[in-house]
Design an enzyme around this catalytic site. Sequence first.
Site, PDB file in Angstrom:
ATOM      1  N   ALA A 326       0.804  -1.227   0.000  1.00  0.00           N
ATOM      2  CA  ALA A 326       0.000   0.000   0.000  1.00  0.00           C
ATOM      3  C   ALA A 326       0.837   1.276   0.000  1.00  0.00           C
ATOM      4  CB  ALA A 326      -0.943   0.000   1.209  1.00  0.00           C
ATOM      5  N   SER A 327       2.136   1.159  -0.206  1.00  0.00           N
ATOM      6  CA  SER A 327       2.980   2.359  -0.150  1.00  0.00           C
ATOM      7  C   SER A 327       3.013   3.114  -1.467  1.00  0.00           C
ATOM      8  CB  SER A 327       4.411   1.977   0.271  1.00  0.00           C
ATOM      9  OG  SER A 327       4.982   1.077  -0.677  1.00  0.00           O
ATOM     10  N   TYR A 469       3.820 -13.253 -14.744  1.00  0.00           N
ATOM     11  CA  TYR A 469       2.783 -12.431 -14.123  1.00  0.00           C
ATOM     12  C   TYR A 469       1.402 -13.075 -14.296  1.00  0.00           C
ATOM     13  CZ  TYR A 469       0.058  -8.166 -13.143  1.00  0.00           C
ATOM     14  OH  TYR A 469      -0.825  -7.247 -12.639  1.00  0.00           O
TER      15      TYR A 469
END
Length: 563
Positions: A326-327, A469
């Site tokens: 969440a940074s 991914y």
Amino acid sequence: MKNNLPNNFVEGVTNSVQFNITQKLVDKFVELTGDSSSLHTDKDFGDKSMYDNKVVHGMLPLIFIAELEKLYPKEYSCIFKEISARFLKPIFLNDKLSLVSEISEINEKENQIRVEYILKKIGSESVLTTGYFKIKYKKTNGSKELLEKNIKKDSKKGLVLDSLKEETITFENIEKGDKKSFNFKVSEKDLLSTYNILLKNTNYDTWSGKNVSKNLIVSCLFSTFVGMCIPGRHATFTDFKINFENDVELNKKYKFLGKVSFKSSSTSIIVENISISQNNGERVIASGKINVKVNDPQIEMLSLESLKKEGLDLELKDKVVLITGASSGIGQTTAKLFSLYGTKVIINYFKGKDSAERIVKEIIKNKGDAIAIKADIRDIKQVKKMVNTACKKYGDIHILVNNAVKGFYPKSFTDLNWEDVQGEMDVTLKGTFNCCQEIIPLMLKNKSGKIINMLTVATESPPANQAKYVIAKSALIGLTRSLAVDLAPSNIQVNMVSPSIVKTNLTKHVSNIFLDRLKNETPMKRNATPVDVAKAIIFLSSSLAPYTTGQKIMVTGGNPPFL
């Protein structure tokens, strides 16, 4: 025994009458029988019923049996001894109907005939009602007893003497042995009212009411009992049968009694035994049986006041959300948006300490509540420590947003090794697994919770050179759906948000030319933003999505895939 049957009666002889169902006709029937059941008289109730309209009384068309003129020779009187009906399909206003009868049996010994009948809708030829009746004949001298003119002044309206109020008894509240009754009387005015229903021009001076059998009129009270007494409003009349031991007499008081004799939970059908008697049951005039389906009550929608509580409160205030990764990017935007709804935010980071702390300060400055906790979610010990720290601060975790991802930088399959794939799987899948294992027990204890896993449209439409991914995110779909099924009984919803490409630090290597082309190809003519994605996460975390689980919310601006 002397044969009192007309000579021209033979088996196979048919007779028919056609008529239209009008509102005036229905109103007269309601006045005669007292059956003002909502299904027949309340447009709003009818519109909300399974029929999407008001339904005409099934018994009403049976009065037109009196119009089958071949069955009523002038020199004979007739008594209805038995009447039955099976109501197959509903009848509506303005329906054009045909009642066709056929003599199926002649009993010379008893001086009676059995007549089968079919009620059809003209045009479609749909069969609406079937049944039979038996008539006993007696030869007369052909004289007619004229009705008194003073019936015009009679204040009595209808057959029923008691004041009936429509009951609203549900199937669950009906028990075997339940009974209800009412008193009634057949007057000359009732005969005339019935004749008026038959849409003829009544001549008060000459009409005798000869063909309108009092027994036939009384059978209409079956409709009254079903629609007004047991069960009342929730009834669908399916069939009935009545046997007359004696003829109903004019201006005599009778008691109509119905008693529940059977109840089927599998079909919601009840059977009611009927008796018509005089002198408190000492003299039984008729007996019969009714089958009724008891419908579920109409579902009432919530009031506006209730919707205020259900719809306006997103139930996010004072909840606790943990967001991994969440940074920055979508995680950062989501953390800030949660704080605006009064949610206490736990910002998980691995490398972005400065950014995480800056977000916390911004939230607190705007009167929110947040903390930043470092943890490598690949390490179960660090995840345990993070959850313990969060619970010491806030006491609980109600929402988990699994947002962390290792990277999105392209690499061709020929250049990949398993370590690359495993590295992506460790963050996307194992990290999510670890967080779920530590937080789900808290949700199970609360018997509620929300888990949102970040997905991508790349699982449906893989871009080139993104195998690692796509593999990791595809595995996340399986985990999400499995958890959704496992946790649904505990009121824990597990869903996915699947955006198209969003411009963040994760995708800064993507060329502007590609982003512009994607924008132009998108029906909404723009690319997704972090706020678009954060709003989808808020929706799934809120009270607006209490029944959505195991699903993908596509944030694609109208681009496929369409789910």
